[in-house]
Design a protein around this motif. Sequence first.
Motif, PDB file in Angstrom:
ATOM      1  N   ASP A 200       0.888  -1.165   0.000  1.00 37.69           N
ATOM      2  CA  ASP A 200       0.000   0.000   0.000  1.00 37.69           C
ATOM      3  C   ASP A 200       0.919   1.207   0.000  1.00 37.69           C
ATOM      4  O   ASP A 200       1.826   1.304   0.853  1.00 37.69           O
ATOM      5  N   VAL A 201       0.684   2.108  -0.944  1.00 38.74           N
ATOM      6  CA  VAL A 201       1.553   3.278  -1.069  1.00 38.74           C
ATOM      7  C   VAL A 201       0.690   4.532  -1.050  1.00 38.74           C
ATOM      8  O   VAL A 201      -0.302   4.619  -1.795  1.00 38.74           O
ATOM      9  N   VAL A 202       1.052   5.499  -0.206  1.00 40.84           N
ATOM     10  CA  VAL A 202       0.395   6.811  -0.232  1.00 40.84           C
ATOM     11  C   VAL A 202       1.208   7.676  -1.197  1.00 40.84           C
ATOM     12  O   VAL A 202       2.370   7.991  -0.938  1.00 40.84           O
ATOM     13  N   THR A 203       0.617   8.020  -2.312  1.00 47.34           N
ATOM     14  CA  THR A 203       1.351   8.776  -3.332  1.00 47.34           C
ATOM     15  C   THR A 203       1.498  10.236  -2.910  1.00 47.34           C
ATOM     16  O   THR A 203       0.903  10.676  -1.922  1.00 47.34           O
ATOM     17  N   GLY A 204       2.248  10.969  -3.690  1.00 50.10           N
ATOM     18  CA  GLY A 204       2.464  12.389  -3.410  1.00 50.10           C
ATOM     19  C   GLY A 204       1.226  13.248  -3.605  1.00 50.10           C
ATOM     20  O   GLY A 204       1.245  14.448  -3.331  1.00 50.10           O
ATOM     21  N   LYS A 205       0.119  12.625  -4.083  1.00 46.48           N
ATOM     22  CA  LYS A 205      -1.152  13.358  -4.161  1.00 46.48           C
ATOM     23  C   LYS A 205      -2.044  13.002  -2.974  1.00 46.48           C
ATOM     24  O   LYS A 205      -3.188  13.436  -2.890  1.00 46.48           O
ATOM     25  N   GLY A 206      -1.550  12.096  -2.132  1.00 46.44           N
ATOM     26  CA  GLY A 206      -2.335  11.705  -0.963  1.00 46.44           C
ATOM     27  C   GLY A 206      -3.331  10.592  -1.243  1.00 46.44           C
ATOM     28  O   GLY A 206      -4.269  10.390  -0.475  1.00 46.44           O
ATOM     29  N   GLU A 207      -3.125   9.849  -2.326  1.00 45.03           N
ATOM     30  CA  GLU A 207      -4.009   8.703  -2.609  1.00 45.03           C
ATOM     31  C   GLU A 207      -3.369   7.432  -2.059  1.00 45.03           C
ATOM     32  O   GLU A 207      -2.156   7.254  -2.201  1.00 45.03           O
ATOM     33  N   VAL A 208      -4.192   6.545  -1.456  1.00 45.72           N
ATOM     34  CA  VAL A 208      -3.664   5.250  -1.008  1.00 45.72           C
ATOM     35  C   VAL A 208      -3.879   4.248  -2.135  1.00 45.72           C
ATOM     36  O   VAL A 208      -5.011   3.992  -2.533  1.00 45.72           O
ATOM     37  N   VAL A 209      -2.788   3.705  -2.669  1.00 44.77           N
ATOM     38  CA  VAL A 209      -2.892   2.784  -3.809  1.00 44.77           C
ATOM     39  C   VAL A 209      -2.327   1.420  -3.401  1.00 44.77           C
ATOM     40  O   VAL A 209      -1.192   1.327  -2.925  1.00 44.77           O
ATOM     41  N   THR A 210      -3.130   0.383  -3.597  1.00 47.65           N
ATOM     42  CA  THR A 210      -2.638  -0.984  -3.390  1.00 47.65           C
ATOM     43  C   THR A 210      -2.022  -1.443  -4.704  1.00 47.65           C
ATOM     44  O   THR A 210      -2.661  -1.349  -5.759  1.00 47.65           O
ATOM     45  N   CYS A 211      -0.789  -1.912  -4.643  1.00 47.53           N
ATOM     46  CA  CYS A 211      -0.113  -2.280  -5.890  1.00 47.53           C
ATOM     47  C   CYS A 211       0.689  -3.568  -5.727  1.00 47.53           C
ATOM     48  O   CYS A 211       1.073  -3.947  -4.625  1.00 47.53           O
ATOM     49  N   SER A 212       0.892  -4.236  -6.856  1.00 44.43           N
ATOM     50  CA  SER A 212       1.609  -5.513  -6.875  1.00 44.43           C
ATOM     51  C   SER A 212       2.163  -5.693  -8.288  1.00 44.43           C
ATOM     52  O   SER A 212       2.060  -4.782  -9.116  1.00 44.43           O
ATOM     53  N   LYS A 213       2.705  -6.896  -8.562  1.00 43.41           N
ATOM     54  CA  LYS A 213       3.224  -7.152  -9.917  1.00 43.41           C
ATOM     55  C   LYS A 213       2.146  -6.992 -10.975  1.00 43.41           C
ATOM     56  O   LYS A 213       2.439  -6.697 -12.124  1.00 43.41           O
ATOM     57  N   THR A 214       0.893  -7.233 -10.591  1.00 42.11           N
ATOM     58  CA  THR A 214      -0.184  -7.188 -11.586  1.00 42.11           C
ATOM     59  C   THR A 214      -1.118  -5.992 -11.428  1.00 42.11           C
ATOM     60  O   THR A 214      -1.858  -5.655 -12.340  1.00 42.11           O
ATOM     61  N   GLN A 215      -1.107  -5.382 -10.270  1.00 43.12           N
ATOM     62  CA  GLN A 215      -2.014  -4.256  -9.987  1.00 43.12           C
ATOM     63  C   GLN A 215      -1.152  -2.991  -9.840  1.00 43.12           C
ATOM     64  O   GLN A 215      -0.280  -2.957  -8.962  1.00 43.12           O
ATOM     65  N   HIS A 216      -1.354  -2.021 -10.686  1.00 41.41           N
ATOM     66  CA  HIS A 216      -0.501  -0.819 -10.693  1.00 41.41           C
ATOM     67  C   HIS A 216       0.992  -1.184 -10.618  1.00 41.41           C
ATOM     68  O   HIS A 216       1.714  -0.709  -9.729  1.00 41.41           O
ATOM     69  N   PRO A 217       1.458  -2.030 -11.541  1.00 43.72           N
ATOM     70  CA  PRO A 217       2.852  -2.493 -11.447  1.00 43.72           C
ATOM     71  C   PRO A 217       3.878  -1.364 -11.528  1.00 43.72           C
ATOM     72  O   PRO A 217       4.952  -1.468 -10.928  1.00 43.72           O
ATOM     73  N   ASP A 218       3.553  -0.283 -12.237  1.00 43.21           N
ATOM     74  CA  ASP A 218       4.503   0.838 -12.328  1.00 43.21           C
ATOM     75  C   ASP A 218       4.828   1.396 -10.948  1.00 43.21           C
ATOM     76  O   ASP A 218       5.984   1.668 -10.627  1.00 43.21           O
ATOM     77  N   LEU A 219       3.768   1.553 -10.143  1.00 42.49           N
ATOM     78  CA  LEU A 219       3.980   2.102  -8.797  1.00 42.49           C
ATOM     79  C   LEU A 219       4.673   1.074  -7.909  1.00 42.49           C
ATOM     80  O   LEU A 219       5.574   1.401  -7.135  1.00 42.49           O
ATOM     81  N   PHE A 220       4.253  -0.197  -8.032  1.00 40.93           N
ATOM     82  CA  PHE A 220       4.832  -1.258  -7.211  1.00 40.93           C
ATOM     83  C   PHE A 220       6.343  -1.333  -7.431  1.00 40.93           C
ATOM     84  O   PHE A 220       7.138  -1.200  -6.491  1.00 40.93           O
ATOM     85  N   PHE A 221       6.754  -1.518  -8.672  1.00 42.22           N
ATOM     86  CA  PHE A 221       8.185  -1.654  -8.943  1.00 42.22           C
ATOM     87  C   PHE A 221       8.919  -0.321  -8.743  1.00 42.22           C
ATOM     88  O   PHE A 221      10.062  -0.299  -8.295  1.00 42.22           O
ATOM     89  N   GLY A 222       8.221   0.781  -9.082  1.00 38.86           N
ATOM     90  CA  GLY A 222       8.860   2.092  -8.928  1.00 38.86           C
ATOM     91  C   GLY A 222       9.167   2.407  -7.475  1.00 38.86           C
ATOM     92  O   GLY A 222      10.217   2.975  -7.147  1.00 38.86           O
ATOM     93  N   ALA A 223       8.261   2.004  -6.571  1.00 45.20           N
ATOM     94  CA  ALA A 223       8.464   2.306  -5.146  1.00 45.20           C
ATOM     95  C   ALA A 223       9.548   1.419  -4.533  1.00 45.20           C
ATOM     96  O   ALA A 223      10.214   1.816  -3.578  1.00 45.20           O
ATOM     97  N   GLY A 225      12.946   0.180  -4.049  1.00 47.72           N
ATOM     98  CA  GLY A 225      14.231   0.802  -4.387  1.00 47.72           C
ATOM     99  C   GLY A 225      14.055   2.236  -4.844  1.00 47.72           C
ATOM    100  O   GLY A 225      14.986   2.843  -5.365  1.00 47.72           O
ATOM    101  N   GLY A 226      12.861   2.814  -4.605  1.00 51.47           N
ATOM    102  CA  GLY A 226      12.517   4.127  -5.158  1.00 51.47           C
ATOM    103  C   GLY A 226      12.901   5.305  -4.277  1.00 51.47           C
ATOM    104  O   GLY A 226      12.485   6.431  -4.548  1.00 51.47           O
ATOM    105  N   LEU A 227      13.663   5.069  -3.208  1.00 51.97           N
ATOM    106  CA  LEU A 227      14.216   6.143  -2.369  1.00 51.97           C
ATOM    107  C   LEU A 227      13.119   7.090  -1.854  1.00 51.97           C
ATOM    108  O   LEU A 227      13.348   8.282  -1.683  1.00 51.97           O
ATOM    109  N   GLY A 228      11.933   6.528  -1.662  1.00 55.44           N
ATOM    110  CA  GLY A 228      10.813   7.304  -1.113  1.00 55.44           C
ATOM    111  C   GLY A 228      10.241   8.338  -2.056  1.00 55.44           C
ATOM    112  O   GLY A 228       9.423   9.169  -1.640  1.00 55.44           O
ATOM    113  N   GLN A 229      10.624   8.288  -3.332  1.00 53.08           N
ATOM    114  CA  GLN A 229      10.256   9.365  -4.258  1.00 53.08           C
ATOM    115  C   GLN A 229       8.820   9.276  -4.775  1.00 53.08           C
ATOM    116  O   GLN A 229       8.243  10.281  -5.189  1.00 53.08           O
ATOM    117  N   LEU A 230       8.235   8.077  -4.801  1.00 52.17           N
ATOM    118  CA  LEU A 230       6.919   7.935  -5.438  1.00 52.17           C
ATOM    119  C   LEU A 230       5.790   7.849  -4.422  1.00 52.17           C
ATOM    120  O   LEU A 230       4.627   8.001  -4.782  1.00 52.17           O
TER     121      LEU A 230
END
Length: 541
Positions: A200-223, A225-230
């Motif tokens: 579960d990732v709270v994005t920089g817009k304040g949305e809570v997004v559940t992500c995995s390899k198949t669900q919002h994979p861009d956010l999952f993989f981006g977060a 090793g993402g140094l807290g940026q996403l």
Amino acid sequence: MARCLVFMLLFLISSLISTVGLLVEPPAELLQLGDVGEGRLSVDRSDVLEASRDFGGLARAEPMAVFHPRGAGDVAGLVRAAYGSARGLRVSARGHGHSISGQAQAPGGVVVDMSHGPGAEARARALPVYSPALGGHYVDVWGGELWVDVLNWTLAHGWLAPRSWTDYLYLSVGGTLSNAGISGQAFHHGPQISNVYELDVVTGKGEVVTCSKTQHPDLFFGALGGLGQLGIITRARIALERAPQRVRWIRALYFNFTEFTADQERLISLRGGRRFDYVEGFVVAAEGLINNWRSSFFSPQNPVKLSSLKHHSGVLYCLEVTKNYDDSTAGSVDQEVDALLGELNFLPGTVFTTDLPYVDFLDRVHKAELKLRAKGMWEVPHPWLNLFVPASRIADFDHGVFRGVLGGRTAGAGGPILIYPMNKHKWDPRSSVVTPDEEMFYLVAFLRSALPGAGAADPARSLEALAAQNRRILDFCAREGIGAKQYLPNHKAQHEWAEHFGAQRWERFARLKAEFDPRAILATGQGIFRPADSPAPEADS
Ligand code: FAD
């Protein structure tokens, strides 16, 4: 209502910053607000000071306030308000503050304290779950949970444990997943970011997004090793395995660097069950070893034949491996270890073995921490340098750095130097972490402690001297085209970050940043997209 109060508070802080700068005291209204929603916004001096420091002790920046959330909803409310604020208030998650150069700080903004406070204690933990689809167990944990607590929890509920570790367990789940999370198990299981099913990732817009390899994979993989940026990781679904009961822990010495690395590389290439469970290594000075050998690792019952080392000075290399076992495999562990050691080329008479419970092995660094704390040596500056070095250039690195920059005197490094290889195919290329372009690469970690006031007594251990040594190592790598990449990276200018990522990955990372944190309000302490003192871009609407 609670969100409205958070928004008002942030508006107040934000206007204050824009009108009178950062040197003002927080206004009385801020102090009166007290608890906000389920979480608590604090301007207590002790909270602010704590959030302005980290383990590195090299950077110091005060936030305006510290937020103690009780759940993802609180974090989302805070980030939404910051996203909508006039100046794009900075928000940084702080795991356990074990960064080196202020990466979790938020100058003039709000630090979200993920690991402490009432929220951390009150939060109910989820039990481990068996998933037939995954063919194994997992556990859902809060992003600020410390790995040591995850371990104790999963052991207590079915004698399960995460598969991949860091050497030290008092680090937060979200903090290590924002980097990679590595230790001697990484060659087999991959880093910790390869052992996560869902976030579960709270994005920089304040949305809570559940992500995995198949669900919002861009956010999952981006977060990962993402140094807290996403976004701020508020929940992670961690892969578990059955925990072993005990560990056979073995160290062996080498003079010859080529033989040392050839053995390490052979060990991490073994397939099937015939392998060690953990492979690491470190660089040691022969003199230090002879003087301190008994007190460092082995019990007095473990006789040491040091005759072969008597006339040796300079650098030695120590292989460190373990084999896990339990009651059902106790009968065969000696035989398995002997067979694996029989294929290696360490110095005869320098194998040392100890045996201990699995938990004690995993928590080994904490014991060293307690000793250092007792001597006042934990809270000193730590100018660490961690590098991933391609295996094809590790001999050049040895020559140019261990024997060159360090001149064969490892004591001058100001702390342990770890060196161990990993397999790139265990790292998902879709994650944000940057590694060298080779199947095998080494972690070389200079874990330095500067001695307080060392300038006069021991100039080589002063912060300045150790920092200068880091620069010489980085210069050597650049000059010789070693192709090393910093782990737990610390770059100052954006063009250095672009170079760190490489053109293609930088373009992708910047695109994800624009999508998930368009005002660049998150983890600005990393200094990637927004220097500490710059305003944020305008909000979309
Ligand atoms: P912090 O330092 O608090 O945060 C690190 C970064 O991640 C910051 O930018 C922060 O904003 C961001 N962040 C924190 N929490 C979250 C979250 N929930 N969501 C999104 N972003 C977040 N690393 C290894 O890989 N292997 C090791 O063996 C190892 N051993 C270590 C031993 C010691 C004694 C120390 C001090 C560090 C060690 N590390 C190791 C490094 C460690 O992985 C990093 O310090 C890492 O940052 C985790 O520390 P932390 O949880 O305190 O995170």
